[in-house]
Design an enzyme around this catalytic site. Structure first.
Site, PDB file in Angstrom:
ATOM      1  CB  CYS A 110     -93.160 -32.533  17.350  1.00 29.52           C
ATOM      2  SG  CYS A 110     -92.294 -33.873  18.140  1.00 29.52           S
ATOM      3  CG  ASP A 135     -85.573 -31.054  20.104  1.00 32.43           C
ATOM      4  OD1 ASP A 135     -85.380 -31.081  18.870  1.00 32.43           O
ATOM      5  OD2 ASP A 135     -86.602 -30.596  20.624  1.00 32.43           O
ATOM      6  CG  HIS A 193     -87.651 -33.170  17.501  1.00 32.76           C
ATOM      7  ND1 HIS A 193     -88.058 -32.032  18.176  1.00 32.76           N
ATOM      8  CD2 HIS A 193     -88.547 -33.343  16.510  1.00 32.76           C
ATOM      9  CE1 HIS A 193     -89.143 -31.550  17.609  1.00 32.76           C
ATOM     10  NE2 HIS A 193     -89.464 -32.322  16.597  1.00 32.76           N
TER      11      HIS A 193
END
Ligand SMILES: *[C@@H]1O[C@H](CO)[C@@H](O)[C@H](O)[C@H]1NC(C)=O
Length: 207
Positions: free
Chosen positions: A96, A143, A175
Site C-alpha cells: 500500500c 482493489d 486493497h
C-alpha cells in the site's frame, strides 16, 4: 547473521506496530534475507480500527508524514545497510503506502536492486517510468486503488522500460490483501500467501 542480501520492508499506513507487518517481515528473514523494517511514521501509525472512526482525518495524518520525510528515512536505512551492515544487494517489499516508495527508490542511483509491491497506493506514471531495476507487483481485482486502467498503464510503462518485471492479479482480493485479509476465504488466503511467495521468488532470482 548474513547481511549481504537485505530486504527493506516498507509498511502500509498501519506501520511496523501492526503485528501482521512484523510477521510478514519475519517471513522474509526466514527466507534467508537480512530484513530492515523501519518505523516510517515515527511511532504515529494509523491505528488498525482508526479508518472507520469518523473523528479520524486521514488527510491530516497523511500531511504529518510527507513524502520528503519518508524518502529521507528510506535513504538513511539504505545507506546504513550498505555502510554498516555490508549489504551488497538490497531489495524492497512495499505494501500500500510503502509500495509507492519501492518504485521511487528503484530509480537510477536511489539504492534498490529489485522491488516487490502489493496493492501500491498513489504511484505516479513518472515513478513507474523511472524504475530501472526489476519490479514485481501483486494486484487484487477488488482493489479500487488499482483499477483495470491503472494496472494496464503500469504494465505498458514497464513493458516499454526494458526491465525485468512481473505483475499478477489475484481474484477476490481487496486493497490490503497481502497484509490483512479474511484467511477463512480460500481465494483471499491464496492471494495473501501467493503474494509473499511471488516476492521471495522474484528476490531469489534477481539478487
Ligand atoms: C470470511 O470468509 C468466510 C468464507 O468465505 C465467510 O464465511 C466469512 O463471513 C468471512 N468473514 C468476514 C468477517 O467477512
Amino acid at each position: 547473521m548474513k547481511t549481504d542480501r537485505a530486504v527493506l520492508f516498507l509498511t502500509d499506513i498501519f506501520g511496523v506496530q501492526f503485528v501482521n507487518n512484523r510477521l510478514l517481515a519475519d517471513n522474509f528473514a526466514r527466507a534467508g534475507y537480512f530484513v530492515a523494517a523501519p518505523d516510517l511514521f515515527k511511532a504515529d501509525p494509523v491505528g488498525i480500527n482508526q479508518l472507520s472512526d469518523p473523528t479520524f482525518s486521514f488527510a491530516d495524518w497523511n500531511s504529518k508524514h510527507p513524502q520528503v520525510v519518508i524518502d529521507g528515512i528510506i535513504d538513511s536505512i539504505i545507506s546504513a545497510l550498505q555502510s554498516q551492515f555490508g549489504s551488497k544487494k538490497i531489495a524492497a517489499a512495499g505494501y500500500c503506502f510503502g509500495g509507492k516508495f519501492v518504485t521511487r527508490h528503484l530509480a537510477p542511483g536511489n539504492g534498490l536492486d529489485v522491488g516487490f509491491t502489493a496493492h501500491p497506493s498513489n504511484v505516479l506514471d513518472a515513478e513507474y517510468q523511472a524504475v530501472a531495476n526489476p519490479l514485481s507487483i501483486a494486484f487484487g481485482d477488488l482493489d479500487t486503488a488499482n483499477p483495470p486502467a491503472a494496472r494496464a498503464s503500469a504494465e505498458s510503462i514497464l513493458r516499454a522500460s526494458n526491465i525485468a518485471f512481473q505483475t499478477s492479479l489475484y481474484s477476490n482480493a481487496e486493497h490490503g490483501f497481502a497484509v490483512r485479509t479474511n484467511l477463512s476465504d480460500p481465494q483471499k488466503k491464496f492471494a495473501q500467501e501467493s503474494a509473499y511467495y511471488q516476492a521471495v521468488r522474484f528476490f531469489d532470482t534477481w539478487m
